[in-house]
Design an enzyme around this catalytic site. Structure first.
Site, PDB file in Angstrom:
ATOM      1  N   HIS A 603      48.243  11.267  87.670  1.00  0.00           N
ATOM      2  CA  HIS A 603      47.942  10.070  88.512  1.00  0.00           C
ATOM      3  C   HIS A 603      49.320   9.969  89.642  1.00  0.00           C
ATOM      4  O   HIS A 603      49.047   9.646  90.512  1.00  0.00           O
ATOM      5  CB  HIS A 603      48.176   8.912  87.856  1.00  0.00           C
ATOM      6  CG  HIS A 603      46.397   8.389  87.320  1.00  0.00           C
ATOM      7  ND1 HIS A 603      46.092   7.259  86.675  1.00  0.00           N
ATOM      8  CD2 HIS A 603      45.305   8.982  87.760  1.00  0.00           C
ATOM      9  CE1 HIS A 603      44.742   7.223  86.597  1.00  0.00           C
ATOM     10  NE2 HIS A 603      44.386   8.187  87.478  1.00  0.00           N
ATOM     11  N   ARG A 746      28.299  12.915  95.134  1.00  0.00           N
ATOM     12  CA  ARG A 746      28.220  13.649  93.882  1.00  0.00           C
ATOM     13  C   ARG A 746      27.820  12.632  92.807  1.00  0.00           C
ATOM     14  O   ARG A 746      28.337  11.687  92.676  1.00  0.00           O
ATOM     15  CB  ARG A 746      29.771  14.122  93.292  1.00  0.00           C
ATOM     16  CG  ARG A 746      29.736  14.883  92.146  1.00  0.00           C
ATOM     17  CD  ARG A 746      30.897  15.614  91.878  1.00  0.00           C
ATOM     18  NE  ARG A 746      31.985  14.446  91.488  1.00  0.00           N
ATOM     19  CZ  ARG A 746      33.167  14.579  91.307  1.00  0.00           C
ATOM     20  NH1 ARG A 746      33.733  15.881  91.192  1.00  0.00           N
ATOM     21  NH2 ARG A 746      33.980  13.732  90.840  1.00  0.00           N
ATOM     22  N   GLU A 839      31.471  25.251  90.328  1.00  0.00           N
ATOM     23  CA  GLU A 839      32.757  24.979  89.893  1.00  0.00           C
ATOM     24  C   GLU A 839      32.701  25.622  88.326  1.00  0.00           C
ATOM     25  O   GLU A 839      33.689  25.654  87.704  1.00  0.00           O
ATOM     26  CB  GLU A 839      33.134  23.554  89.430  1.00  0.00           C
ATOM     27  CG  GLU A 839      31.766  22.496  88.811  1.00  0.00           C
ATOM     28  CD  GLU A 839      32.080  21.106  88.972  1.00  0.00           C
ATOM     29  OE1 GLU A 839      33.235  20.779  89.102  1.00  0.00           O
ATOM     30  OE2 GLU A 839      31.147  20.409  88.711  1.00  0.00           O
ATOM     31  N   ASN A 862      39.113  23.259  92.200  1.00  0.00           N
ATOM     32  CA  ASN A 862      40.013  22.838  91.055  1.00  0.00           C
ATOM     33  C   ASN A 862      39.465  23.381  89.749  1.00  0.00           C
ATOM     34  O   ASN A 862      39.972  23.974  89.108  1.00  0.00           O
ATOM     35  CB  ASN A 862      40.067  21.287  90.834  1.00  0.00           C
ATOM     36  CG  ASN A 862      40.966  20.905  92.463  1.00  0.00           C
ATOM     37  OD1 ASN A 862      41.297  21.375  92.990  1.00  0.00           O
ATOM     38  ND2 ASN A 862      41.012  19.617  92.434  1.00  0.00           N
ATOM     39  N   ASP A 863      38.327  23.067  89.493  1.00  0.00           N
ATOM     40  CA  ASP A 863      37.596  23.550  87.971  1.00  0.00           C
ATOM     41  C   ASP A 863      37.280  24.831  88.329  1.00  0.00           C
ATOM     42  O   ASP A 863      37.274  25.666  87.087  1.00  0.00           O
ATOM     43  CB  ASP A 863      36.530  22.511  87.820  1.00  0.00           C
ATOM     44  CG  ASP A 863      36.713  21.188  87.048  1.00  0.00           C
ATOM     45  OD1 ASP A 863      37.916  21.208  86.671  1.00  0.00           O
ATOM     46  OD2 ASP A 863      35.811  20.349  87.100  1.00  0.00           O
ATOM     47  N   ARG A 873      44.978  23.197  84.308  1.00  0.00           N
ATOM     48  CA  ARG A 873      46.128  23.048  85.482  1.00  0.00           C
ATOM     49  C   ARG A 873      47.123  21.981  85.280  1.00  0.00           C
ATOM     50  O   ARG A 873      48.018  21.972  86.155  1.00  0.00           O
ATOM     51  CB  ARG A 873      45.052  22.543  86.847  1.00  0.00           C
ATOM     52  CG  ARG A 873      44.203  23.098  87.108  1.00  0.00           C
ATOM     53  CD  ARG A 873      43.316  22.932  88.299  1.00  0.00           C
ATOM     54  NE  ARG A 873      42.168  21.797  87.789  1.00  0.00           N
ATOM     55  CZ  ARG A 873      42.252  20.628  88.185  1.00  0.00           C
ATOM     56  NH1 ARG A 873      43.065  20.127  89.063  1.00  0.00           N
ATOM     57  NH2 ARG A 873      41.318  19.839  87.669  1.00  0.00           N
ATOM     58  N   CYS A 910      35.197  21.376  98.479  1.00  0.00           N
ATOM     59  CA  CYS A 910      35.763  20.219  98.129  1.00  0.00           C
ATOM     60  C   CYS A 910      37.061  20.219  97.281  1.00  0.00           C
ATOM     61  O   CYS A 910      37.494  19.188  96.817  1.00  0.00           O
ATOM     62  CB  CYS A 910      34.619  19.385  97.806  1.00  0.00           C
ATOM     63  SG  CYS A 910      33.947  19.704  96.175  1.00  0.00           S
TER      64      CYS A 910
END
Length: 976
Positions: A603, A746, A839, A862-863, A873, A910
């Site tokens: 975060h 999404r 992904e 990312n994924d 990650r 994205c």
């Protein structure tokens, strides 16, 4: 007297072995042992009396000619250093219990370190020839070798089980079991490959078996069971056992499986939880009775309490077995001293006793009586004085002691430190090292200052008042928060304060006499530790949020203020930083953020990006040696920090910083221009949003639409699933702000890693490979249908792009698309496209079949990177290698683009890669049609586009695809 030494693991050293000793009595042998300990400077001379006093309490004879004399608990202050000495008596010594001793293993240990030695010794005592070989050992090394031949132990525990796996056949279960063993580091990829070539062998009762010897690091047994039992072409499937075979060590595991089948209990495994499976494989049958008890002995189940337990077991009418709840599934006879010691049970662990009651009432009564006797013996201390766990040392507090001797060395001037890039940008400023505040409070309520003392009810009142004040603080921060992401996470913190389970855990501690401070932190620390051990990265990282909340309340209780940064520009350096700390940052002063811990998805990293603060995370504990006011150069693009830079390096950084600031000003001034390359190639630049409230801000920053709206945050903000009207109003807010620009929404992407309180999901060992995204949504089509209806209704005649997450193949897409088509037949929204996120590597590999049916693709880099490279990650050591510019990831993107364009479909990106300055030309060169990035990155990505031509972009793509590693890609791109 010396201070109590720190605990250390005992080791058998040749210099502490004395051969060919003689003694006329066991007392004389003990005296020689005491002298040996004294010569080794491990103890004072007075330790001799402690050895004799301990022997008077009971024999320390272990078996196979070995005795293990040691002092009494009261003698620990006589110990200088932890250690062990060995004395060999070839002719033997008659011990006072009638046994003949040939080896004294004499121990000086301030804590429970001797349990390691005991456990290792008990593992060699089953060697029938050991007693004969010990007297004949002719060297210290030979003696140690005899005692160190620890047999290889096969592994079976909760981490080797894979239960409730969504498999369609026994082959998938076999691979899942093999993969679990690889996750447990018992095997490598060669083992998994070998299992992949095998036909599972039927064992009966719906159970199957595969095994291999290739790539085995540790013999082990895994069991994979399906979500629901099913029947295949060869018969019913209740589970697949997978054996990692090595030597003879795995044979005991096979014997346990055979015993389970002999008891005809194989079918019970399919619906069992890990505890139930381990119980069955430990030998506990359906007719077994069992009982649990927590071991309270300060130094665990060492020789003396173990002997008491053995004696109690031998008094029972039925054989009693015992295992560790926290260990593997091996149960041992409670009547065997060496087996009991071999368990290595420590204080706080749970012993599980079992006895087979048979089918008669008499057997049931005998079993219950036996188990009650064993539990009572443990609760009474097994001959030792014990304390409840609640009276142990205080739980860990927010400030942890540091071993000064192990403190890392400071940095030399002009040192470069690689870490993980978390938020782009460059910063040059003095360091401000923020250390966690120290909270000083007593553990027991009776030891508080007079004005804070009181019973549990008074401590509860104090905590309740502090919770109210902490909530007021958070609400004030939310009201002044800079950016929607900040307010969103702080709102989550406020919800954590209302967690009834945390409250109840704290109240329970107060009822046990703890102070409000100690009870609250114990509840926080316990919950945080439970999250930290989870396989899932995101949930584990949320432990930082929990501790952040806990420190806020603790600060109120203790009257301690949070650290205040200086009133000047600085780079914040800290171990880790909580979101509320980020929210308090003065963005006019803080130039960058540098943490020792944390990952790119924590975060704090998310908020740093939202606030536009350059950030580098996971730099390691050494970064905390930086002195306040020491100058740093922090590069949030490359993930690099320069400590005390040389003048030339600083001058270069200053020039680069001025250039970046100029580019930002120019980029912001041109933010409303269309996204195009220098030679006119159109690439749409959109924004990623976590909340519809940010749509207006996205437009203000020049976004040409929303390329990713994470709709799950709407669901997380409500105590139950938001109804149709609520969702319509929320989505309409975004459409209105976008004023005709497209919105890519999404669908709900939750699951084990992002749970909803009103939509419980069974715990999964790896939620990222489990029931989440579209997989979970399709289990509740009513919720998915309501969301889709709300999106279609809110859109009206405005452009809506619906995107399904976690699609692995066309079958899942068709099932979800069918719901959209049915609603469209009723609603008829005119401008709707339906696509999928790429992904999962399988979706990229199957892009041609998907492209024939979808309207668009959006690559979640990312994924996709994480799944392709098998790197978490957020991993503290590997996260820097989880680079979306890895050529394997780029080839999957290329396959996706080629398949989409062959069918006339568009492709967006994205993920974080879309705003990576080095990646933008590569993605454009690969043919990406849209880049969706964080709101603040939109102007800079547009500016980056305007600086390249399509031919140049294709050169970047070709160069990247020709490399072998991500670092080679970045090096090659930098050279262009």
């Amino acid at each position: 007297m010396s201070n109590r030494p720190p605990q250390a693991k005992l080791a058998l050293q040749p210099e502490n072995v004395t051969l060919d000793c003689r003694a006329s009595s066991w007392q004389a042998a003990l005296d020689q042992a005491a002298e040996a300990l004294t010569r080794a400077e491990l103890v004072t001379a007075s330790y001799r009396d402690a050895l004799h006093a301990r022997e008077a309490q009971g024999s320390t004879y272990l078996g196979s000619g070995i005795a293990i004399p040691h002092g009494t608990p009261e003698s620990r202050e006589l110990i200088h250093h932890t250690g062990v000495v060995l004395l060999q008596f070839p002719e033997g010594v008659e011990w006072h219990d009638g046994n003949r001793v040939h080896l004294l293993v004499t121990i000086a240990a301030a804590g429970d370190e001797h349990l390691d030695v005991l456990r290792r010794l008990t593992q060699v005592l089953d060697d029938d020839g050991l007693a004969e070989r010990l007297p004949r050992a002719e060297s210290a090394e030979a003696m140690i070798a005899l005692l160190s031949k620890t047999p290889v132990r096969a592994r079976l525990d909760a981490d080797t089980l894979c239960l409730g796996f969504p498999a369609r056949d026994r082959f998938e279960l076999a691979l899942a079991a093999a993969a679990r063993l690889r996750q447990a580091e018992c095997v490598d990829v060669d083992f998994v490959a070998a299992i992949n070539q095998q036909e599972p062998v039927a064992l009966g009762q719906g159970l199957w078996l595969v095994s291999a010897t290739q790539g085995v690091k540790q013999p082990a047994l895994s069991l994979a069971t399906p979500e629901r039992a099913f029947s295949g072409p060869r018969g019913p499937v209740n589970g697949v056992f997978c054996i990692a075979a090595q030597g003879e060590a795995h044979r005991d595991l096979l014997a346990r499986v055979a015993d389970l089948l002999d008891r005809n209990e194989g079918t019970a495994l399919v619906d069992s939880d890990p505890e139930g499976v381990l119980a069955r494989l430990s030998g506990e049958s359906s007719t077994s009775a069992s009982a649990r008890v927590t071991l309270l002995n300060a130094h665990g189940l060492h020789a003396r309490p173990a002997k008491v337990l053995v004696q109690r077991a031998r008094e029972q009418a039925l054989p009693v077995r015992v295992r560790l709840l926290e260990g593997d599934a091996e149960s041992v006879s409670a009547a065997s001293l060496t087996k009991l010691i071999g368990l290595g049970a420590r204080r706080g662990q749970t012993l599980v006793f079992s006895a087979d009651a048979g089918h008669g009432e008499a057997g049931q009564r005998d079993a219950e009586a036996a188990l009650a006797a064993m539990v009572a013996a443990v609760e009474q201390g097994l001959g030792e004085s014990v304390r409840p766990l609640s009276e142990s040392a205080a739980p860990s507090t927010p400030t942890r002691a540091v071993d000064e001797s192990a403190a890392p060395e400071p940095f030399a001037p002009d040192s470069a430190l690689p870490a993980t890039a978390a938020s782009p940008g460059l910063a040059i400023a003095p360091a401000y090292v923020m250390r966690a505040p120290s909270f000083d409070y007593p553990e027991r309520a009776r030891d508080l200052p007079a004005d804070k003392q009181g019973d549990a009810a008074h401590q509860r009142e104090r905590l309740d008042a502090s919770l109210v004040e902490a909530r007021d603080q958070l609400n004030a921060l939310i009201a002044t928060a800079k950016g929607g992401d900040v307010a969103e996470i702080l709102s989550m913190h406020a919800e954590m304060l209302d967690d009834p389970e945390l409250h109840e855990a704290a109240f329970e501690g107060m009822r046990d006499g703890l102070s409000a401070e100690a009870a609250w932190w114990q509840a926080i620390d316990t919950a945080a530790r439970a999250q930290e051990v989870l396989a899932d990265r995101l949930l584990a990282e949320r432990a930082a949020d929990l501790r952040d909340v806990g420190r806020r309340v603790l600060g109120v209780l203790c009257g301690v203020s949070m650290p205040t940064p200086p009133d000047r520009p600085y780079i914040l350096v800290t171990d880790d930083i909580g979101p509320s700390d980020v929210a308090r940052l003065d963005t006019a002063q803080v130039r960058g953020l540098l943490t020792a811990r944390g990952g790119a998805t924590s975060h704090s990293a998310i908020l740093a990006r939202a606030l536009g603060i350059p950030a580098v995370v996971g730099a390691g504990a050494r970064i905390l040696t930086v002195a306040n006011d020491e100058e740093l150069i922090l590069d949030g693009d490359l993930g690099r920090v320069i400590v005390a830079p040389a003048a030339e390096r600083r001058d270069r950084a200053e020039l680069r910083l001025k250039e970046l600031e100029r580019l930002r000003r120019e980029a912001f001034g041109s933010r409303f221009e269309q996204g195009r390359t220098l030679d006119g190639k159109r690439v749409e630049i959109a924004a990623n949003l976590g909340n519809t409230a940010h749509a207006e801000e996205a437009v203000e920053h020049g976004a040409e639409g929303v390329g990713l709206l994470r709709t799950e945050f709407l669901f997380m903000a409500h105590p139950q699933a938001p109804d149709l009207d609520t969702q319509i109003a929320e989505y309409r807010r975004a459409f209105d702000a976008l004023d005709g620009r497209p919105l890519v929404a999404r669908t709900l992407d939750v699951g084990g890693d992002k749970p909803l309180p009103y939509w419980p999901v069974a715990a999964e060992d790896n939620p990222f490979l489990g029931l989440r995204g579209i997989r979970l949504a399709l289990t509740r089509p009513d919720i998915l249908e309501t969301q889709l209806r709300a999106l279609l209704t809110a859109a009206g005649d405005r452009p809506l792009r619906i995107m399904f997450p976690m699609i692995k193949d066309v079958d899942e897409y068709r099932r979800a698309r069918a719901i959209v088509d049915a609603l469209q037949a009723e609603i008829g929204a005119p401008d709707v496209q339906v696509g999928v996120m790429i992904e999962i590597p399988s979706a990229a590999l199957l892009a041609p079949s998907l492209a024939a049916e979808v309207d668009f693709f959006s690559v979640g880099t990312n994924d996709l990177t994480q799944y392709t490279l098998a790197i978490d990650r957020g991993h503290p050591e590997l996260s820097s290698q989880a680079d979306g510019l890895h050529p394997a990831v780029l080839r999957l993107i290329q396959m996706t683009v080629d398949a989409a364009h062959a069918h006339g479909k568009w492709v967006g990106v994205c993920g974080e890669l879309g705003s990576d300055a080095a990646a933008v030309p590569v993605l454009v060169g690969l043919g990406i049609d849209e880049l969706s990035v964080s709101v603040r990155q939109v102007p800079m990505v547009k500016a980056r586009l305007r600086g390249i031509t399509l031919a140049n972009a294709r050169l970047h793509a070709e160069t990247a695809l020709s490399q072998a590693t991500s670092q080679a890609v970045r090096d090659a791109l930098e050279a262009l």
